[in-house]
Design a protein around this motif. Structure first.
Motif, PDB file in Angstrom:
ATOM      1  N   ASP A 220       9.274   8.613  -9.633  1.00 57.91           N
ATOM      2  CA  ASP A 220       9.541   7.402  -8.858  1.00 57.91           C
ATOM      3  C   ASP A 220       8.240   6.819  -8.322  1.00 57.91           C
ATOM      4  OD1 ASP A 220      12.224   7.624  -9.339  1.00 57.91           O
ATOM      5  OD2 ASP A 220      12.691   8.572  -7.417  1.00 57.91           O
ATOM      6  N   LEU A 221       7.356   7.680  -7.831  1.00 55.38           N
ATOM      7  CA  LEU A 221       6.062   7.212  -7.337  1.00 55.38           C
ATOM      8  C   LEU A 221       5.215   6.664  -8.477  1.00 55.38           C
ATOM      9  CD1 LEU A 221       6.965   8.653  -4.746  1.00 55.38           C
ATOM     10  CD2 LEU A 221       4.642   9.539  -4.520  1.00 55.38           C
ATOM     11  N   TYR A 222       5.314   7.288  -9.636  1.00 60.14           N
ATOM     12  CA  TYR A 222       4.531   6.843 -10.792  1.00 60.14           C
ATOM     13  C   TYR A 222       5.016   5.483 -11.294  1.00 60.14           C
ATOM     14  CZ  TYR A 222       2.023   7.187 -15.240  1.00 60.14           C
ATOM     15  OH  TYR A 222       1.183   6.959 -16.299  1.00 60.14           O
ATOM     16  N   ASP A 223       6.322   5.318 -11.376  1.00 59.79           N
ATOM     17  CA  ASP A 223       6.885   4.093 -11.935  1.00 59.79           C
ATOM     18  C   ASP A 223       7.036   2.973 -10.912  1.00 59.79           C
ATOM     19  OD1 ASP A 223       7.155   5.274 -14.450  1.00 59.79           O
ATOM     20  OD2 ASP A 223       9.161   6.039 -14.000  1.00 59.79           O
ATOM     21  N   ASP A 224       7.187   3.339  -9.642  1.00 57.97           N
ATOM     22  CA  ASP A 224       7.515   2.333  -8.630  1.00 57.97           C
ATOM     23  C   ASP A 224       6.673   2.512  -7.365  1.00 57.97           C
ATOM     24  OD1 ASP A 224       8.882   0.165  -7.585  1.00 57.97           O
ATOM     25  OD2 ASP A 224      10.544   1.367  -6.826  1.00 57.97           O
ATOM     26  N   VAL A 226       4.557   1.660  -4.031  1.00 56.50           N
ATOM     27  CA  VAL A 226       4.758   0.574  -3.079  1.00 56.50           C
ATOM     28  C   VAL A 226       3.486  -0.231  -2.850  1.00 56.50           C
ATOM     29  CG1 VAL A 226       6.612   1.763  -1.878  1.00 56.50           C
ATOM     30  CG2 VAL A 226       4.256   2.046  -1.072  1.00 56.50           C
ATOM     31  N   ASN A 227       2.327   0.348  -3.193  1.00 58.77           N
ATOM     32  CA  ASN A 227       1.084  -0.381  -2.964  1.00 58.77           C
ATOM     33  C   ASN A 227       0.013   0.065  -3.957  1.00 58.77           C
ATOM     34  OD1 ASN A 227      -0.018   2.067  -1.925  1.00 58.77           O
ATOM     35  ND2 ASN A 227       0.658   1.543   0.144  1.00 58.77           N
ATOM     36  N   GLN A 228      -1.121  -0.589  -3.887  1.00 56.76           N
ATOM     37  CA  GLN A 228      -2.199  -0.331  -4.838  1.00 56.76           C
ATOM     38  C   GLN A 228      -2.783   1.061  -4.663  1.00 56.76           C
ATOM     39  OE1 GLN A 228      -5.124  -3.470  -4.900  1.00 56.76           O
ATOM     40  NE2 GLN A 228      -6.552  -2.322  -6.167  1.00 56.76           N
ATOM     41  N   PHE A 229      -2.816   1.565  -3.425  1.00 57.99           N
ATOM     42  CA  PHE A 229      -3.357   2.901  -3.198  1.00 57.99           C
ATOM     43  C   PHE A 229      -2.528   3.952  -3.920  1.00 57.99           C
ATOM     44  CE2 PHE A 229      -3.316   6.908  -0.877  1.00 57.99           C
ATOM     45  CZ  PHE A 229      -4.669   7.236  -0.900  1.00 57.99           C
ATOM     46  N   VAL A 230      -1.211   3.918  -3.748  1.00 57.91           N
ATOM     47  CA  VAL A 230      -0.351   4.898  -4.412  1.00 57.91           C
ATOM     48  C   VAL A 230      -0.424   4.732  -5.923  1.00 57.91           C
ATOM     49  CG1 VAL A 230       2.026   5.699  -4.698  1.00 57.91           C
ATOM     50  CG2 VAL A 230       1.192   5.048  -2.428  1.00 57.91           C
ATOM     51  N   LEU A 348       1.585  -6.203 -10.035  1.00 56.04           N
ATOM     52  CA  LEU A 348       0.799  -7.220  -9.345  1.00 56.04           C
ATOM     53  C   LEU A 348       0.773  -6.895  -7.848  1.00 56.04           C
ATOM     54  CD1 LEU A 348      -0.755  -9.773 -10.190  1.00 56.04           C
ATOM     55  CD2 LEU A 348       1.215 -11.113  -9.417  1.00 56.04           C
ATOM     56  N   PHE A 349      -0.431  -6.920  -7.279  1.00 56.90           N
ATOM     57  CA  PHE A 349      -0.629  -6.591  -5.880  1.00 56.90           C
ATOM     58  C   PHE A 349      -1.303  -7.767  -5.176  1.00 56.90           C
ATOM     59  CE2 PHE A 349      -0.915  -2.824  -8.526  1.00 56.90           C
ATOM     60  CZ  PHE A 349      -0.003  -1.966  -7.928  1.00 56.90           C
ATOM     61  N   ASP A 350      -0.953  -7.954  -3.899  1.00 54.98           N
ATOM     62  CA  ASP A 350      -1.592  -9.015  -3.143  1.00 54.98           C
ATOM     63  C   ASP A 350      -2.971  -8.559  -2.677  1.00 54.98           C
ATOM     64  OD1 ASP A 350      -1.363  -7.485  -0.808  1.00 54.98           O
ATOM     65  OD2 ASP A 350       0.318  -8.625  -0.004  1.00 54.98           O
ATOM     66  N   ARG A 355       2.325  -4.199  -3.066  1.00 58.88           N
ATOM     67  CA  ARG A 355       2.936  -4.571  -4.346  1.00 58.88           C
ATOM     68  C   ARG A 355       3.877  -5.735  -4.145  1.00 58.88           C
ATOM     69  NH1 ARG A 355       6.538  -0.944  -7.860  1.00 58.88           N
ATOM     70  NH2 ARG A 355       7.309  -2.416  -9.402  1.00 58.88           N
ATOM     71  N   LEU A 356       3.809  -6.691  -5.062  1.00 59.86           N
ATOM     72  CA  LEU A 356       4.702  -7.856  -5.029  1.00 59.86           C
ATOM     73  C   LEU A 356       5.989  -7.493  -5.759  1.00 59.86           C
ATOM     74  CD1 LEU A 356       2.027 -10.557  -5.840  1.00 59.86           C
ATOM     75  CD2 LEU A 356       3.067 -10.080  -3.611  1.00 59.86           C
ATOM     76  N   ALA A 357       7.115  -7.708  -5.114  1.00 55.79           N
ATOM     77  CA  ALA A 357       8.415  -7.314  -5.684  1.00 55.79           C
ATOM     78  C   ALA A 357       8.743  -8.158  -6.910  1.00 55.79           C
ATOM     79  CB  ALA A 357       9.487  -7.478  -4.635  1.00 55.79           C
TER      80      ALA A 357
END
Length: 357
Positions: A220-224, A226-230, A348-350, A355-357
């Protein structure tokens, strides 16, 4: 067995705040891994669960019992450290039984526990040896066995494989995973190695600067993320990041790439001219012409590992890119290759890394 609960946990060393209000639930029998870069607070958090560091604020509960003021020996935990810390003048059997003997545990029960730990870890033939006669992997198994004989409710591991060579690390990862499967005991494991985390964890806790960035199952962390760091921390090699700019209407231009554009549905929320970062994992590139935009690269290093090859390259703008090579696996250092980015695989990240939904 018991679960572990953290509520608003903070840690300060004088004026220095290192852990900033961590909330976490570790289920009974769950294997949870704390992962993050050096200095992120993962070992400090583990040591607070063990009782080796005081909690500045918040509560830690084990099995539903708040343990903030409970001594480490009475918390029902056992910790395995990076250092084996074996007594060199004692045999393996004596090392395993030492803590129980010092606590006055009955001899028959101590012998039973040692024999059971030796069976689980397959170190029965080593019981009469001293640590100097053991390999690194055998010493680490003894260190784990010393925790097993305590029959704890929660196992705590603080980077236990850091001192081992690459081959032994792989072997011990398998051993620890097998151990969890056999014992079914709650385990909390600290590592900076995201490969260990992905291999062992039921859930991963990604930490940065004393804060939890994301909690979830490995894939889940790999595919989804929440941000650029993760996104950049989970995955090896890491995700590629390319500077981009919104053209409006969901179209994004890659900065400095000679007008390369790509349409991304998630980009529709960006105003024209807004900066962004496009992410793409090494294995998600496609052959030139097969994706939604092509990218020209100059290869710096070609890493051929047999079944898998990686190309370490640079874009026209000088941004580093790693490509898991398929059709281009014959590329060599100094060569030029073209790859394609599929829009469905891009992130895509701001500008703040969200992360942009």
């Amino acid at each position: 067995m018991a679960g572990v609960t953290l509520r608003g946990v903070r840690k300060a060393f004088g004026p220095l705040q290192t852990i900033h209000g961590v909330d976490l639930d570790v289920g009974d029998g769950e294997f949870v891994v704390f992962v993050g870069p050096s200095g992120c607070g993962k070992s400090t958090l583990l040591r607070m669960i063990a009782g080796l560091e005081d909690v500045t604020a918040g509560e830690i509960a084990i099995g539903g019992r708040v343990v903030n003021d409970v001594e480490p020996a009475d918390r029902g935990t056992a910790m395995v450290f990076q250092s084996y810390a074996l007594y060199p003048h004692m045999t393996v059997g004596q090392n395993l039984s030492f803590g129980l003997r010092m606590n006055g545990n009955p001899t028959a029960d101590t012998e039973r526990r040692v024999a059971e730990a030796a069976r689980i870890l397959q170190i029965g033939p080593l019981l009469d040896r001293r640590p100097k006669a053991l390999s690194g992997g055998q010493r680490q198994r003894v260190a784990i066995g010393r925790a097993i004989v305590r029959e704890p409710e929660v196992f705590l591991f603080d980077e236990p494989l850091s001192n081992l060579d690459a081959e032994l690390r792989v072997q011990m990862r398998v051993e620890i995973a097998r151990l969890h499967g056999e014992l079914g005991t709650t385990m909390v494991y600290v590592t900076h190695d995201q490969t260990e985390a992905m291999t062992l964890a039921d859930r991963i806790v990604v930490l940065r600067a004393g804060r939890v960035e994301q909690v979830g199952r490995p894939l889940d962390l790999y595919d989804d993320p929440v941000n650029q760091f993760v996104a950049g921390f989970i995955g090896s090699p890491r995700m590629n990041f390319l500077a981009a700019e919104s053209l409006g209407g969901g179209r994004v231009r890659l900065t400095g790439q000679g007008g390369v554009e790509i349409a991304l549905p998630v980009g529709r929320g960006l105003a024209a001219g807004q900066k962004a970062v496009l992410g793409i994992r090494p294995e998600h590139f496609e052959a030139a012409g097969q994706g939604d935009c092509d990218l020209a690269l100059v290869v710096d290093v070609a890493e051929h590992l047999g079944a898998t090859s990686y190309l370490y390259a640079n874009t026209k703008a000088g941004e580093p890119v790693v490509v898991q090579a398929g059709a281009a696996r014959s590329a060599q250092a100094g060569g030029r290759v073209a790859v394609s980015i599929p829009a469905g695989r891009a992130y895509l990240f701001d500008p703040d890394g969200l992360r942009l939904a």
